[in-house]
Design a protein around this motif. Sequence first.
Motif, PDB file in Angstrom:
ATOM      1  N   ASN B  27     -14.122 -33.773  -0.591  1.00  0.00           N
ATOM      2  CA  ASN B  27     -15.566 -33.564   0.227  1.00  0.00           C
ATOM      3  C   ASN B  27     -16.922 -33.600  -0.431  1.00  0.00           C
ATOM      4  OD1 ASN B  27     -15.733 -33.786   2.654  1.00  0.00           O
ATOM      5  ND2 ASN B  27     -15.737 -31.457   3.401  1.00  0.00           N
ATOM      6  N   VAL B  28     -17.095 -34.233  -1.571  1.00  0.00           N
ATOM      7  CA  VAL B  28     -18.261 -34.586  -2.139  1.00  0.00           C
ATOM      8  C   VAL B  28     -19.358 -35.040  -1.708  1.00  0.00           C
ATOM      9  CG1 VAL B  28     -19.202 -35.325  -4.423  1.00  0.00           C
ATOM     10  CG2 VAL B  28     -16.942 -34.030  -4.546  1.00  0.00           C
ATOM     11  N   GLU B  36     -34.719 -40.641 -10.759  1.00  0.00           N
ATOM     12  CA  GLU B  36     -34.038 -39.001 -11.199  1.00  0.00           C
ATOM     13  C   GLU B  36     -33.284 -39.122 -12.481  1.00  0.00           C
ATOM     14  OE1 GLU B  36     -32.668 -35.699  -8.324  1.00  0.00           O
ATOM     15  OE2 GLU B  36     -32.224 -37.485  -7.395  1.00  0.00           O
ATOM     16  N   PHE B  37     -33.303 -37.895 -13.078  1.00  0.00           N
ATOM     17  CA  PHE B  37     -32.453 -37.765 -14.171  1.00  0.00           C
ATOM     18  C   PHE B  37     -31.528 -36.640 -14.032  1.00  0.00           C
ATOM     19  CE2 PHE B  37     -32.671 -37.237 -19.190  1.00  0.00           C
ATOM     20  CZ  PHE B  37     -31.507 -37.292 -19.056  1.00  0.00           C
ATOM     21  N   LEU B  38     -30.267 -36.846 -13.544  1.00  0.00           N
ATOM     22  CA  LEU B  38     -29.263 -35.744 -12.932  1.00  0.00           C
ATOM     23  C   LEU B  38     -28.285 -35.648 -13.888  1.00  0.00           C
ATOM     24  CD1 LEU B  38     -28.303 -34.613 -10.533  1.00  0.00           C
ATOM     25  CD2 LEU B  38     -26.899 -36.537 -10.240  1.00  0.00           C
ATOM     26  N   ALA B  39     -27.933 -34.198 -14.201  1.00  0.00           N
ATOM     27  CA  ALA B  39     -26.658 -34.145 -15.032  1.00  0.00           C
ATOM     28  C   ALA B  39     -25.774 -33.695 -14.188  1.00  0.00           C
ATOM     29  CB  ALA B  39     -27.090 -33.134 -16.069  1.00  0.00           C
ATOM     30  N   ILE B  40     -24.446 -34.076 -14.503  1.00  0.00           N
ATOM     31  CA  ILE B  40     -23.398 -33.701 -13.593  1.00  0.00           C
ATOM     32  C   ILE B  40     -22.427 -32.696 -14.862  1.00  0.00           C
ATOM     33  CG2 ILE B  40     -21.114 -33.951 -12.330  1.00  0.00           C
ATOM     34  CD1 ILE B  40     -22.624 -36.681 -11.474  1.00  0.00           C
ATOM     35  N   ILE B  41     -22.260 -31.570 -14.628  1.00  0.00           N
ATOM     36  CA  ILE B  41     -21.625 -30.874 -15.484  1.00  0.00           C
ATOM     37  C   ILE B  41     -20.292 -30.224 -15.034  1.00  0.00           C
ATOM     38  CG2 ILE B  41     -23.001 -28.840 -14.910  1.00  0.00           C
ATOM     39  CD1 ILE B  41     -22.741 -28.081 -18.158  1.00  0.00           C
ATOM     40  N   GLY B  42     -19.343 -29.981 -15.973  1.00  0.00           N
ATOM     41  CA  GLY B  42     -18.034 -29.671 -15.403  1.00  0.00           C
ATOM     42  C   GLY B  42     -17.017 -29.625 -16.449  1.00  0.00           C
ATOM     43  N   PRO B  43     -16.238 -28.619 -16.606  1.00  0.00           N
ATOM     44  CA  PRO B  43     -15.164 -28.815 -17.637  1.00  0.00           C
ATOM     45  C   PRO B  43     -14.207 -29.796 -17.257  1.00  0.00           C
ATOM     46  CG  PRO B  43     -14.654 -26.932 -16.122  1.00  0.00           C
ATOM     47  CD  PRO B  43     -15.751 -27.634 -15.736  1.00  0.00           C
ATOM     48  N   VAL B 215     -26.179 -30.580 -11.323  1.00  0.00           N
ATOM     49  CA  VAL B 215     -25.112 -30.318 -10.396  1.00  0.00           C
ATOM     50  C   VAL B 215     -23.679 -29.920 -11.011  1.00  0.00           C
ATOM     51  CG1 VAL B 215     -26.073 -31.440  -8.325  1.00  0.00           C
ATOM     52  CG2 VAL B 215     -24.344 -32.777 -10.148  1.00  0.00           C
ATOM     53  N   SER B 216     -22.916 -29.184 -10.735  1.00  0.00           N
ATOM     54  CA  SER B 216     -21.811 -28.890 -11.339  1.00  0.00           C
ATOM     55  C   SER B 216     -20.583 -29.242 -10.559  1.00  0.00           C
ATOM     56  CB  SER B 216     -21.631 -27.312 -11.939  1.00  0.00           C
ATOM     57  OG  SER B 216     -21.585 -26.441 -10.635  1.00  0.00           O
ATOM     58  N   GLN B 221     -15.211 -29.947  -6.482  1.00  0.00           N
ATOM     59  CA  GLN B 221     -16.302 -29.821  -5.380  1.00  0.00           C
ATOM     60  C   GLN B 221     -17.598 -29.537  -6.281  1.00  0.00           C
ATOM     61  OE1 GLN B 221     -14.067 -26.271  -3.528  1.00  0.00           O
ATOM     62  NE2 GLN B 221     -14.350 -27.343  -1.751  1.00  0.00           N
ATOM     63  N   LEU B 222     -18.614 -30.143  -5.368  1.00  0.00           N
ATOM     64  CA  LEU B 222     -19.775 -30.031  -6.035  1.00  0.00           C
ATOM     65  C   LEU B 222     -20.915 -28.867  -5.621  1.00  0.00           C
ATOM     66  CD1 LEU B 222     -20.333 -32.460  -7.988  1.00  0.00           C
ATOM     67  CD2 LEU B 222     -21.884 -33.352  -6.049  1.00  0.00           C
TER      68      LEU B 222
END
Lengths: 388, 236
Positions: B27-28, B36-43, B215-216, B221-222
């Motif tokens: 459900n993202v 924009e300069f967007l970072a998506i961070i996550g393990p 965003v992580s 899930q975001l």
Amino acid sequence: MGILQCIKMAFRSIKSNKLRSCLTMLGIIIGVSSVIVLVSMAQGSTTNVTNQINQLGTNLLTVNTFGTDLALTQDKIDQLSKLNGVKAVAPVVSGRVTVKEDRTSSQQSVLATTPDYSSVRNVNVSEGRFITDLDIEYRQKIAVLGSDTAATLFSGNDPVGQNILVNGTSFKVVGVLASKGSSLGSSGDDVVIVPLSTGERLLKQTDINQVYLQGKNENQMDFVQAEVEAKLASMFPNNTDSYTVSNQKDLMDTMSSVTESMTLMLGGIAGISLLVGGIGIMNIMLVSVSERTKEIGIRKAIGAKRRDVLLQFLIESTVLSSMGGIIGIIFGLCLGKILSSAFNMTLSYSSSIMFMAFLFSLAVGVVFGVFPANKASKLNPIQALRYE
Amino acid sequence: MSTPIIQIKNLMKTYKIGGETVHALNNVSLEIKKGEFLAIIGPSGSGKSTLMNMLGCLDRPDSGEYLLEGKNIGKMNDNQLASIRNQKIGFIFQNFNLLTKLTALENVELPLLYAGVSAKIRRETAMESLKKVGLADRAAHLPTQLSGGQQQRVAIARALAANPSILLADEPTGALDSRTSKEIMEIMQELNEIGNTIILITHDLTIAKQARRMVSIQDGQLQENGGELLGHFAMH
């Protein structure tokens, strides 16, 4: 993406793997060159045989009868010569005689015949003249020698004008035949030809049992043969087993069917090696696809469509096989030259065979390239990118 | 900055691994505006790669909607996706993914090649692109003759060559030392300043922090601004 760009790319990738590409091409090279050499050899022997048969005379029918009852009299020969489609006839009486010149003596076959024999059997004099009608009329004791006979008796000296003894009778040599070489095992150069009337006396035989007929047209030969057979049947009723009419075309057909199947067989064997070469290409292309999975992934990620990848690999295999084809043709021609000069073989190259062999190699590249290329084009870009 | 360049609504993607269903994306929803300069961070295992594949049009969602410049990606076939990737997306990978047998210039030309650009314009555009990353003098070099940082700059030039709508960078500094990482991030900053939309996917907070928006993602899930995850990362 353009085809030209694809071909450039293919050459690049072939160049970057030289040894492997050469080994892969080797299969096609061997295949194509063996097709060319073997088929040229087979066609060479076909031409050889055809020439030899044509040397016996063109559009030739031979009538043989057996026994004195069935002798062909002058009247019957005239009837045969008047048949439709018959251009010339040459009755022949033959036997063996002892020929002596000075101290050289040898056994020779003798042919007694008419002037038309020259055109019917396609024999020409290289020196002097052939028999004429006058010679027959006046029972001239003249002889025309085959080239080998002339060489045996006169060992290099000019025989024309000299005398020889045939079974003790003196004959004047008026001509020497041009050499025809041996054809189908019998030499046409070992012969003494004398006028029919003289020969009948010499051989003590007045019955003519052999007549050569020359047809006017190659395409009518079957018809002429039927005509002659019908005529003979009316001349010798109830004796159909006692004469034969053989058509030179039958011999030609038999020989050509033999050589044709030889060509097919040799071509087929060579074709199999081309097929094996094709499998080699497929093998290498499959290896190449799995080696370059990552590359395919990258290309797909930056926008290569299925078609682009398919074309890239297909063109690579096609370039590989057609290069092998071209090299194979050159190699085959060289090998043919070496073989023909080393073993004195007649090779007849036909451009159509070379073209066919090249097309076949091209087709092999396409056919055996499709599977690997399709495999490459169907790779999932995500998995391909992850592949190490 | 009116309509967003990327609109994602209720995106779902599940995988079956050994009989177990994994919700890689659950459900993202996400909107990214032009510039924009967007970072998506996550393990790792967070669904980060799945999201990146989805954003990069390498994969289609099970359900939900992905509009890239108003076009519905979910309904496209493989060939359409390929041309979208070609024209709209510039990929920058962790391990550069340059073709080792092609020169730097030829690598940069590649997306233009697939776009059907003529040879002359292709060469010029690719050269222009190499100039932007300061490698014009290395155009004829093979990737193996370049340092890691230089290779990544060639990759960036390649991503820029077709003038795409978004640059998608997947751990662009992951294979580089800290000094070259800084260099690459500076180039990214510059590219963003001259108007390029950049999406940066990373597990490294210090890298992510250099983006303007973060965003992580965790368990598919975001969360905007990193949320709790940011705190979680900060502790490490």
